[in-house]
Design a protein around this motif. Sequence first.
Motif, PDB file in Angstrom:
ATOM      1  N   GLU A  70       0.835  -1.206   0.000  1.00  0.00           N
ATOM      2  CA  GLU A  70       0.000   0.000   0.000  1.00  0.00           C
ATOM      3  C   GLU A  70       0.870   1.256   0.000  1.00  0.00           C
ATOM      4  OE1 GLU A  70      -2.665  -0.158   3.250  1.00  0.00           O
ATOM      5  OE2 GLU A  70      -3.770  -1.900   2.526  1.00  0.00           O
ATOM      6  N   LYS A  71       1.939   1.215   0.807  1.00  0.00           N
ATOM      7  CA  LYS A  71       2.850   2.355   0.862  1.00  0.00           C
ATOM      8  C   LYS A  71       3.529   2.577  -0.491  1.00  0.00           C
ATOM      9  CE  LYS A  71       2.691   4.234   4.927  1.00  0.00           C
ATOM     10  NZ  LYS A  71       2.359   5.672   5.075  1.00  0.00           N
ATOM     11  N   LEU A  72       3.958   1.468  -1.121  1.00  0.00           N
ATOM     12  CA  LEU A  72       4.593   1.589  -2.430  1.00  0.00           C
ATOM     13  C   LEU A  72       3.623   2.168  -3.457  1.00  0.00           C
ATOM     14  CD1 LEU A  72       6.635  -1.743  -2.710  1.00  0.00           C
ATOM     15  CD2 LEU A  72       7.500   0.548  -2.242  1.00  0.00           C
ATOM     16  N   GLU A  73       2.364   1.716  -3.395  1.00  0.00           N
ATOM     17  CA  GLU A  73       1.351   2.234  -4.303  1.00  0.00           C
ATOM     18  C   GLU A  73       1.086   3.712  -4.035  1.00  0.00           C
ATOM     19  OE1 GLU A  73      -1.102   2.009  -7.525  1.00  0.00           O
ATOM     20  OE2 GLU A  73       0.224   0.444  -6.724  1.00  0.00           O
ATOM     21  N   GLU A  74       1.065   4.075  -2.740  1.00  0.00           N
ATOM     22  CA  GLU A  74       0.859   5.477  -2.377  1.00  0.00           C
ATOM     23  C   GLU A  74       2.017   6.337  -2.859  1.00  0.00           C
ATOM     24  OE1 GLU A  74       0.305   8.188   1.670  1.00  0.00           O
ATOM     25  OE2 GLU A  74       0.191   5.999   1.781  1.00  0.00           O
ATOM     26  N   ILE A  75       3.244   5.822  -2.701  1.00  0.00           N
ATOM     27  CA  ILE A  75       4.424   6.556  -3.173  1.00  0.00           C
ATOM     28  C   ILE A  75       4.372   6.720  -4.690  1.00  0.00           C
ATOM     29  CG2 ILE A  75       6.927   6.410  -3.447  1.00  0.00           C
ATOM     30  CD1 ILE A  75       7.018   5.056  -0.695  1.00  0.00           C
ATOM     31  N   LYS A  76       3.936   5.657  -5.377  1.00  0.00           N
ATOM     32  CA  LYS A  76       3.826   5.720  -6.831  1.00  0.00           C
ATOM     33  C   LYS A  76       2.808   6.773  -7.258  1.00  0.00           C
ATOM     34  CE  LYS A  76       2.903   2.787 -10.845  1.00  0.00           C
ATOM     35  NZ  LYS A  76       2.529   1.419 -11.301  1.00  0.00           N
ATOM     36  N   GLU A  77       1.661   6.810  -6.562  1.00  0.00           N
ATOM     37  CA  GLU A  77       0.631   7.794  -6.884  1.00  0.00           C
ATOM     38  C   GLU A  77       1.136   9.213  -6.618  1.00  0.00           C
ATOM     39  OE1 GLU A  77      -2.776   6.734  -4.626  1.00  0.00           O
ATOM     40  OE2 GLU A  77      -3.246   4.950  -5.838  1.00  0.00           O
ATOM     41  N   ARG A  78       1.839   9.386  -5.490  1.00  0.00           N
ATOM     42  CA  ARG A  78       2.394  10.705  -5.184  1.00  0.00           C
ATOM     43  C   ARG A  78       3.402  11.138  -6.242  1.00  0.00           C
ATOM     44  NH1 ARG A  78       3.644  10.557   1.341  1.00  0.00           N
ATOM     45  NH2 ARG A  78       1.479  10.508   2.055  1.00  0.00           N
ATOM     46  N   LYS A  79       4.235  10.184  -6.667  1.00  0.00           N
ATOM     47  CA  LYS A  79       5.244  10.496  -7.681  1.00  0.00           C
ATOM     48  C   LYS A  79       4.580  10.920  -8.983  1.00  0.00           C
ATOM     49  CE  LYS A  79       9.243   8.493 -10.026  1.00  0.00           C
ATOM     50  NZ  LYS A  79      10.092   7.276 -10.181  1.00  0.00           N
ATOM     51  N   THR A  80       3.526  10.190  -9.376  1.00  0.00           N
ATOM     52  CA  THR A  80       2.801  10.527 -10.598  1.00  0.00           C
ATOM     53  C   THR A  80       2.153  11.907 -10.486  1.00  0.00           C
ATOM     54  OG1 THR A  80       2.336   8.173 -10.968  1.00  0.00           O
ATOM     55  CG2 THR A  80       0.989   9.777 -12.170  1.00  0.00           C
ATOM     56  N   GLN A  91       4.847  14.628 -10.578  1.00  0.00           N
ATOM     57  CA  GLN A  91       5.376  14.776 -11.933  1.00  0.00           C
ATOM     58  C   GLN A  91       4.396  15.537 -12.826  1.00  0.00           C
ATOM     59  OE1 GLN A  91       6.561  11.086 -13.686  1.00  0.00           O
ATOM     60  NE2 GLN A  91       7.274  12.001 -15.579  1.00  0.00           N
TER      61      GLN A  91
END
Length: 378
Positions: free
Chosen positions: A307-317, A320
């Motif tokens: 979940e954290k990795l997915e959240e980090i991915k969403e934040r990164k997107t 950007q």
Amino acid sequence: IQEEERRMASVAARKEEERKRESHKQTLLKEKKRLTICNIARQWEIQQNRIALEASLNQDKDNEPCQINGSAAYVFPEESRSLDTILSSAVQGLSVLESHLVEVEGDTLCLYGAGALECLDRNWSVQTAGLIVTVSFMFIEFDEIVQVLAKLKIKFPNSVHLKFKETNLVMLQQFNALAQMHRIEQLTVDPQGNPVVNFTLWKYYVLFRLNHFSLQKINGIKVTENDIVMAERLFGILAYVASSELPRYRKLSLFGESRRKQFHYLLEGKGKKSGFGSEESSDHRRNGEESTSRAALNYTTKDFHMEKLEEIKERKTFCQTYVENLVKEAADINMKNESLQKLWPQMFIELVRDAVVEIRNKNSYMKLCLQRIADQKQ
């Protein structure tokens, strides 16, 4: 034969019949319990084989035999299309039994199967809840147990002994999760289904990480003062390294207000000069509090980590996209500014010319202004 003798014989026969019925009932209950536990164990084995087979299918692309629970199983391309097809035969013939079991034996609460964790949401009587001293987990993923530890310490405040069997304890980091319990005096980790016990130093790590609980026994063996000293020597530096790698705001978020000053003192290095580290460890152990440095050693379940990795991915997107929009907007503003600089001299001449033409006839200009004022009032 007297009537009294007949009556006594009848009572004795009735009691014997009731005893037989009760005995038969207990036998049936024991058999049902045995079958239920066997069913739970079988489902657990199937689940573990499924996980092992999935890992093998991902890693082995050359149709090599994969080892599952000590037996060789050949995987062919047509079988890899459906994992459920491969394991469907394993579940055939199982009796329709419960997939979990909750049982109270004396002062011990036994939980079999993941579904048994839902019992913690029940309204337990104060008497029963206060009676529970030992909680035993069997055939349950440790990551699922971690999610109910907070409920466990609330529902059963007198529980001081945790048992784990077939719970997939595979790494030392998982023991960090037990720090959220209010008290633990004994810990039992069965080697069956818990590979972590194969590590030579696992007991010392438990003593180090759960130092504030003052554990008395691990796997039935009494903890000595020498064990505690050895645990500190082996892993003491680990807590220091873990806490030093965290950002300061993250460290402060781990503790309450009453301990922040103490932690500031430790961060500034004053504690190391004055021997504060060892004193802190012993003080927290006496007071039953988790030390500031050890609190940095925590455990994150796989699901929460994903979940954290997915959240980090969403934040990164999002970041950007947001920055790209800002850059595009800035580029558009700059382009408009450059165009304005080029057109402004001619625009200024035209503005001046239009103004001169407009006010050349004073009377008509005054009428035009009055008309504009009238239009605004309307």
